[in-house]
Design a protein around this motif. Structure first.
Motif, PDB file in Angstrom:
ATOM      1  N   ASP A  16      85.114  41.193   4.349  1.00  0.00           N
ATOM      2  CA  ASP A  16      83.924  41.983   4.673  1.00  0.00           C
ATOM      3  C   ASP A  16      82.662  41.123   4.770  1.00  0.00           C
ATOM      4  OD1 ASP A  16      85.419  44.276   4.818  1.00  0.00           O
ATOM      5  OD2 ASP A  16      84.883  44.981   2.817  1.00  0.00           O
ATOM      6  N   LEU A  17      82.527  40.119   3.900  1.00  0.00           N
ATOM      7  CA  LEU A  17      81.364  39.231   3.962  1.00  0.00           C
ATOM      8  C   LEU A  17      81.759  37.821   4.399  1.00  0.00           C
ATOM      9  CD1 LEU A  17      79.010  40.098   0.972  1.00  0.00           C
ATOM     10  CD2 LEU A  17      78.814  40.726   3.368  1.00  0.00           C
TER      11      LEU A  17
ATOM     12  N   GLY B  14      73.389  36.929   9.716  1.00  0.00           N
ATOM     13  CA  GLY B  14      74.458  36.205  10.386  1.00  0.00           C
ATOM     14  C   GLY B  14      75.594  37.101  10.801  1.00  0.00           C
ATOM     15  N   MET B  15      76.671  36.455  11.255  1.00  0.00           N
ATOM     16  CA  MET B  15      77.867  37.151  11.709  1.00  0.00           C
ATOM     17  C   MET B  15      78.835  37.249  10.535  1.00  0.00           C
ATOM     18  SD  MET B  15      76.689  37.540  14.597  1.00  0.00           S
ATOM     19  CE  MET B  15      75.735  36.849  15.914  1.00  0.00           C
TER      20      MET B  15
ATOM     21  N   ALA C 214      74.089  46.446   9.097  1.00  0.00           N
ATOM     22  CA  ALA C 214      75.051  45.775   9.964  1.00  0.00           C
ATOM     23  C   ALA C 214      75.004  46.415  11.345  1.00  0.00           C
ATOM     24  CB  ALA C 214      76.459  45.868   9.387  1.00  0.00           C
ATOM     25  N   GLU C 215      74.831  45.602  12.356  1.00  0.00           N
ATOM     26  CA  GLU C 215      74.791  46.069  13.743  1.00  0.00           C
ATOM     27  C   GLU C 215      76.063  45.580  14.434  1.00  0.00           C
ATOM     28  OE1 GLU C 215      73.175  48.013  17.094  1.00  0.00           O
ATOM     29  OE2 GLU C 215      72.615  48.097  14.976  1.00  0.00           O
TER      30      GLU C 215
ATOM     31  N   ALA D  89      83.541  42.727  18.214  1.00  0.00           N
ATOM     32  CA  ALA D  89      83.246  43.903  17.399  1.00  0.00           C
ATOM     33  C   ALA D  89      82.485  43.590  16.115  1.00  0.00           C
ATOM     34  CB  ALA D  89      84.542  44.633  17.046  1.00  0.00           C
ATOM     35  N   GLY D  90      82.690  42.418  15.533  1.00  0.00           N
ATOM     36  CA  GLY D  90      82.060  42.089  14.253  1.00  0.00           C
ATOM     37  C   GLY D  90      80.551  42.205  14.314  1.00  0.00           C
ATOM     38  N   PRO D  91      79.916  42.521  13.180  1.00  0.00           N
ATOM     39  CA  PRO D  91      78.482  42.791  13.195  1.00  0.00           C
ATOM     40  C   PRO D  91      77.595  41.567  12.977  1.00  0.00           C
ATOM     41  CG  PRO D  91      79.318  43.254  11.023  1.00  0.00           C
ATOM     42  CD  PRO D  91      80.509  42.837  11.879  1.00  0.00           C
ATOM     43  N   LEU D  92      76.379  41.673  13.481  1.00  0.00           N
ATOM     44  CA  LEU D  92      75.248  40.886  12.992  1.00  0.00           C
ATOM     45  C   LEU D  92      74.765  41.682  11.782  1.00  0.00           C
ATOM     46  CD1 LEU D  92      72.942  38.766  13.162  1.00  0.00           C
ATOM     47  CD2 LEU D  92      71.752  40.365  14.666  1.00  0.00           C
ATOM     48  N   ALA D  93      74.624  41.022  10.641  1.00  0.00           N
ATOM     49  CA  ALA D  93      74.307  41.768   9.421  1.00  0.00           C
ATOM     50  C   ALA D  93      73.265  41.038   8.587  1.00  0.00           C
ATOM     51  CB  ALA D  93      75.577  41.996   8.598  1.00  0.00           C
TER      52      ALA D  93
END
Length: 194
Positions: free
Chosen positions: A79-80, A96-97, A121-122, A105-109
């Motif tokens: 998750d992180l 970061g990612m 998280a976007e 699909a992974g977020p910028l968070a």
């Protein structure tokens, strides 16, 4: 004290950049690879890896001539995880990612470096990259977008987005004055900021 900090298979190691002598070590799990670099904010060192390893942060202190590294938080799993993208830090918050093999699909968070708390998280960035410029984060998505967002822990606030490249984008963007340079697996671009 000036230090060079490395994230190795055995964990974190801090050395004197003048002579290579070791200041401190911190054990950390290893599986397959550790691609992201450690991140330092004040007296905290953050590190993260994929393949289920996860993220953690350590408070570094010195009493007399003895250095000490103390874990302040640890989150196992993906998750992180920072697969190969090193986050940036501003005012105690990492940007970061944060994902593992979530291509496209992974977020910028945004994560609090002091606690590991996810602030926002976007989605839909994938394993792109980030750099920091003043109060803004410049991010590349793995599908070729360049996104500028506020470095604000309260909420995600996008300032600009452009789809500018074909191919996969896993390399860092570069900011030089009012130009952003970026490249993908098939092309490179130079963009002028307005």
């Amino acid at each position: 004290t000036k230090q060079a900090i490395f994230f190795t298979q055995s964990g974190l190691v801090s050395v004197n950049p003048q002579d290579g002598s070791v200041y401190w070590r911190q054990a950390y799990p290893f599986k397959v690879s550790t691609a992201a670099s450690p991140v330092v904010w004040e007296d905290i060192v953050y590190c993260s890896a994929g393949y289920g390893v996860g993220a953690g942060a350590f408070k570094i202190s010195k009493a007399g001539s003895e250095w000490k590294s103390e874990q302040i938080w640890r989150k196992e799993g993906d998750d992180l995880a920072n697969h190969w993208s090193t986050p940036v830090v501003k005012d105690g918050y990492l940007y970061g990612m944060f994902s593992f093999k979530k291509y496209g699909a992974g977020p910028l968070a945004c994560v609090d470096i002091r606690t590991g708390e996810l602030k926002w998280a976007e989605p839909n960035f994938g394993p792109g990259q980030v750099i920091l410029s003043g109060d803004s984060v410049i991010a590349t998505s793995d599908k070729g977008e360049i996104v500028i967002a506020a470095a604000n822990p309260e909420k995600y606030k996008e300032q600009a987005r452009s789809d500018v490249m074909d191919g996969k984008v896993w390399s860092y963007p570069v900011l030089a004055y009012d130009h952003i340079y970026a490249r993908s697996t098939v092309e490179g671009v130079c963009l002028e900021l307005k």
